[in-house]
Design a protein around this motif. Sequence first.
Motif, PDB file in Angstrom:
ATOM      1  N   ALA A   9      37.911 -62.688 105.676  1.00 51.14           N
ATOM      2  CA  ALA A   9      38.402 -62.382 104.330  1.00 51.14           C
ATOM      3  C   ALA A   9      39.733 -63.075 104.056  1.00 51.14           C
ATOM      4  CB  ALA A   9      38.563 -60.880 104.163  1.00 51.14           C
ATOM      5  N   ARG A  10      39.896 -63.503 102.796  1.00 52.46           N
ATOM      6  CA  ARG A  10      41.157 -64.100 102.363  1.00 52.46           C
ATOM      7  C   ARG A  10      41.753 -63.369 101.175  1.00 52.46           C
ATOM      8  NH1 ARG A  10      41.719 -70.195 101.673  1.00 52.46           N
ATOM      9  NH2 ARG A  10      43.833 -69.448 101.594  1.00 52.46           N
ATOM     10  N   PHE A  11      40.997 -62.446 100.581  1.00 51.62           N
ATOM     11  CA  PHE A  11      41.451 -61.760  99.383  1.00 51.62           C
ATOM     12  C   PHE A  11      41.285 -60.252  99.538  1.00 51.62           C
ATOM     13  CE2 PHE A  11      39.687 -65.861  98.262  1.00 51.62           C
ATOM     14  CZ  PHE A  11      40.740 -66.457  97.598  1.00 51.62           C
ATOM     15  N   PHE A  12      42.043 -59.515  98.741  1.00 52.53           N
ATOM     16  CA  PHE A  12      41.930 -58.062  98.698  1.00 52.53           C
ATOM     17  C   PHE A  12      41.738 -57.620  97.266  1.00 52.53           C
ATOM     18  CE2 PHE A  12      44.187 -58.487 102.703  1.00 52.53           C
ATOM     19  CZ  PHE A  12      43.545 -57.538 103.479  1.00 52.53           C
ATOM     20  N   SER A  13      40.987 -56.571  97.104  1.00 57.06           N
ATOM     21  CA  SER A  13      40.843 -55.923  95.806  1.00 57.06           C
ATOM     22  C   SER A  13      41.202 -54.461  96.032  1.00 57.06           C
ATOM     23  CB  SER A  13      39.406 -56.064  95.304  1.00 57.06           C
ATOM     24  OG  SER A  13      39.304 -55.602  93.989  1.00 57.06           O
ATOM     25  N   THR A  14      42.164 -53.968  95.274  1.00 55.52           N
ATOM     26  CA  THR A  14      42.583 -52.582  95.450  1.00 55.52           C
ATOM     27  C   THR A  14      42.198 -51.763  94.229  1.00 55.52           C
ATOM     28  OG1 THR A  14      44.772 -53.102  94.574  1.00 55.52           O
ATOM     29  CG2 THR A  14      44.524 -53.107  96.962  1.00 55.52           C
ATOM     30  N   PHE A  15      41.801 -50.525  94.481  1.00 58.10           N
ATOM     31  CA  PHE A  15      41.419 -49.599  93.423  1.00 58.10           C
ATOM     32  C   PHE A  15      42.198 -48.311  93.616  1.00 58.10           C
ATOM     33  CE2 PHE A  15      37.621 -52.183  94.302  1.00 58.10           C
ATOM     34  CZ  PHE A  15      37.494 -52.799  93.064  1.00 58.10           C
ATOM     35  N   VAL A  16      42.751 -47.793  92.526  1.00 55.67           N
ATOM     36  CA  VAL A  16      43.505 -46.558  92.563  1.00 55.67           C
ATOM     37  C   VAL A  16      42.749 -45.522  91.741  1.00 55.67           C
ATOM     38  CG1 VAL A  16      45.697 -45.439  92.002  1.00 55.67           C
ATOM     39  CG2 VAL A  16      45.666 -47.841  92.697  1.00 55.67           C
ATOM     40  N   ASP A  17      42.425 -44.418  92.371  1.00 63.59           N
ATOM     41  CA  ASP A  17      41.751 -43.318  91.699  1.00 63.59           C
ATOM     42  C   ASP A  17      42.818 -42.286  91.335  1.00 63.59           C
ATOM     43  OD1 ASP A  17      40.204 -41.251  90.796  1.00 63.59           O
ATOM     44  OD2 ASP A  17      38.928 -41.136  92.576  1.00 63.59           O
ATOM     45  N   ASP A  18      43.200 -42.232  90.069  1.00 63.50           N
ATOM     46  CA  ASP A  18      44.243 -41.306  89.637  1.00 63.50           C
ATOM     47  C   ASP A  18      43.803 -39.850  89.737  1.00 63.50           C
ATOM     48  OD1 ASP A  18      46.109 -43.260  89.078  1.00 63.50           O
ATOM     49  OD2 ASP A  18      45.445 -43.511  87.012  1.00 63.50           O
ATOM     50  N   TYR A  19      42.515 -39.600  89.658  1.00 63.48           N
ATOM     51  CA  TYR A  19      42.013 -38.224  89.733  1.00 63.48           C
ATOM     52  C   TYR A  19      42.228 -37.636  91.125  1.00 63.48           C
ATOM     53  CZ  TYR A  19      38.832 -34.261  89.299  1.00 63.48           C
ATOM     54  OH  TYR A  19      38.289 -33.002  89.285  1.00 63.48           O
ATOM     55  N   THR A  20      41.920 -38.407  92.158  1.00 62.45           N
ATOM     56  CA  THR A  20      42.069 -37.917  93.535  1.00 62.45           C
ATOM     57  C   THR A  20      43.331 -38.446  94.216  1.00 62.45           C
ATOM     58  OG1 THR A  20      40.783 -39.758  94.441  1.00 62.45           O
ATOM     59  CG2 THR A  20      39.582 -37.753  93.843  1.00 62.45           C
ATOM     60  N   CYS A  21      44.055 -39.324  93.545  1.00 67.88           N
ATOM     61  CA  CYS A  21      45.270 -39.951  94.088  1.00 67.88           C
ATOM     62  C   CYS A  21      44.989 -40.769  95.341  1.00 67.88           C
ATOM     63  CB  CYS A  21      46.349 -38.924  94.362  1.00 67.88           C
ATOM     64  SG  CYS A  21      46.859 -38.029  92.887  1.00 67.88           S
ATOM     65  N   LYS A  22      43.807 -41.365  95.404  1.00 67.32           N
ATOM     66  CA  LYS A  22      43.452 -42.211  96.551  1.00 67.32           C
ATOM     67  C   LYS A  22      43.551 -43.678  96.161  1.00 67.32           C
ATOM     68  CE  LYS A  22      40.371 -39.016  98.878  1.00 67.32           C
ATOM     69  NZ  LYS A  22      39.036 -38.794  99.400  1.00 67.32           N
ATOM     70  N   VAL A  23      44.020 -44.481  97.105  1.00 64.17           N
ATOM     71  CA  VAL A  23      44.084 -45.924  96.934  1.00 64.17           C
ATOM     72  C   VAL A  23      43.162 -46.545  97.966  1.00 64.17           C
ATOM     73  CG1 VAL A  23      45.552 -47.960  96.986  1.00 64.17           C
ATOM     74  CG2 VAL A  23      46.468 -45.798  96.135  1.00 64.17           C
ATOM     75  N   LYS A  54      35.600 -42.699  83.020  1.00 57.26           N
ATOM     76  CA  LYS A  54      35.733 -42.847  81.573  1.00 57.26           C
ATOM     77  C   LYS A  54      36.685 -43.956  81.181  1.00 57.26           C
ATOM     78  CE  LYS A  54      34.819 -37.997  80.732  1.00 57.26           C
ATOM     79  NZ  LYS A  54      35.379 -36.740  80.237  1.00 57.26           N
ATOM     80  N   HIS A  55      37.612 -44.281  82.052  1.00 61.01           N
ATOM     81  CA  HIS A  55      38.655 -45.248  81.692  1.00 61.01           C
ATOM     82  C   HIS A  55      39.138 -45.956  82.956  1.00 61.01           C
ATOM     83  CE1 HIS A  55      42.043 -46.863  79.439  1.00 61.01           C
ATOM     84  NE2 HIS A  55      42.812 -46.513  80.448  1.00 61.01           N
ATOM     85  N   PHE A  56      39.434 -47.231  82.831  1.00 66.60           N
ATOM     86  CA  PHE A  56      40.056 -47.946  83.935  1.00 66.60           C
ATOM     87  C   PHE A  56      41.014 -48.981  83.384  1.00 66.60           C
ATOM     88  CE2 PHE A  56      36.021 -50.006  83.133  1.00 66.60           C
ATOM     89  CZ  PHE A  56      36.347 -51.351  83.079  1.00 66.60           C
ATOM     90  N   GLN A  57      42.019 -49.318  84.173  1.00 67.09           N
ATOM     91  CA  GLN A  57      43.028 -50.291  83.790  1.00 67.09           C
ATOM     92  C   GLN A  57      42.916 -51.505  84.695  1.00 67.09           C
ATOM     93  OE1 GLN A  57      46.550 -47.827  84.257  1.00 67.09           O
ATOM     94  NE2 GLN A  57      46.742 -47.711  82.029  1.00 67.09           N
ATOM     95  N   LEU A  58      43.219 -52.658  84.139  1.00 68.25           N
ATOM     96  CA  LEU A  58      43.159 -53.907  84.891  1.00 68.25           C
ATOM     97  C   LEU A  58      44.539 -54.530  84.977  1.00 68.25           C
ATOM     98  CD1 LEU A  58      40.031 -55.406  83.118  1.00 68.25           C
ATOM     99  CD2 LEU A  58      40.099 -54.143  85.256  1.00 68.25           C
ATOM    100  N   ASP A  59      44.722 -55.374  85.972  1.00 70.60           N
ATOM    101  CA  ASP A  59      45.989 -56.092  86.107  1.00 70.60           C
ATOM    102  C   ASP A  59      45.929 -57.464  85.444  1.00 70.60           C
ATOM    103  OD1 ASP A  59      44.385 -57.543  87.791  1.00 70.60           O
ATOM    104  OD2 ASP A  59      45.688 -57.395  89.526  1.00 70.60           O
ATOM    105  N   ASN A  60      44.888 -57.709  84.648  1.00 71.01           N
ATOM    106  CA  ASN A  60      44.660 -58.980  83.958  1.00 71.01           C
ATOM    107  C   ASN A  60      44.435 -60.135  84.916  1.00 71.01           C
ATOM    108  OD1 ASN A  60      44.741 -57.910  81.378  1.00 71.01           O
ATOM    109  ND2 ASN A  60      46.958 -58.095  81.263  1.00 71.01           N
ATOM    110  N   GLY A  61      44.017 -59.824  86.133  1.00 72.13           N
ATOM    111  CA  GLY A  61      43.661 -60.873  87.069  1.00 72.13           C
ATOM    112  C   GLY A  61      42.383 -61.568  86.604  1.00 72.13           C
ATOM    113  N   GLY A  62      42.269 -62.837  86.862  1.00 67.59           N
ATOM    114  CA  GLY A  62      41.124 -63.612  86.405  1.00 67.59           C
ATOM    115  C   GLY A  62      39.779 -63.093  86.896  1.00 67.59           C
ATOM    116  N   LYS A  63      39.773 -62.459  88.075  1.00 70.27           N
ATOM    117  CA  LYS A  63      38.510 -61.977  88.626  1.00 70.27           C
ATOM    118  C   LYS A  63      37.916 -60.857  87.804  1.00 70.27           C
ATOM    119  CE  LYS A  63      41.166 -59.360  91.948  1.00 70.27           C
ATOM    120  NZ  LYS A  63      42.435 -59.942  91.608  1.00 70.27           N
ATOM    121  N   TYR A  64      38.736 -60.174  87.009  1.00 65.94           N
ATOM    122  CA  TYR A  64      38.248 -59.056  86.202  1.00 65.94           C
ATOM    123  C   TYR A  64      37.925 -59.469  84.763  1.00 65.94           C
ATOM    124  CZ  TYR A  64      39.941 -56.399  90.137  1.00 65.94           C
ATOM    125  OH  TYR A  64      40.153 -55.925  91.396  1.00 65.94           O
ATOM    126  N   ILE A  65      38.147 -60.709  84.418  1.00 72.01           N
ATOM    127  CA  ILE A  65      37.885 -61.182  83.067  1.00 72.01           C
ATOM    128  C   ILE A  65      36.643 -62.076  83.036  1.00 72.01           C
ATOM    129  CG2 ILE A  65      38.905 -62.444  81.130  1.00 72.01           C
ATOM    130  CD1 ILE A  65      41.637 -61.669  82.208  1.00 72.01           C
TER     131      ILE A  65
END
Length: 69
Positions: A9-23, A54-65
């Motif tokens: 692997a050379r890349f990481f993708s991180t997800f933050v779950d605000d409901y459970t406070c898990k990263v 219901k909702h998610f936020q992005l960091d405007n990284g190219g991989k998500y567009i």
Amino acid sequence: MAKRSLGGARFFSTFVDDYTCKVLAYSLKSKDEAPETFTWWITEVENRSDHKVKHFQLDNGGKYISKAF
């Protein structure tokens, strides 16, 4: 990352779950794996919590567009 991990692997993708406070961080061999990883993560979160995302936020990284999303 400048060097590949032991799994290649050379890349990481991180997800933050605000409901459970898990990263959660997932290692990716290429950025093309991001849509599949995101879909898998959404499925896991919904199955474990019995709630729909219901909702998610992005960091405007190219991989998500990309069209794959």
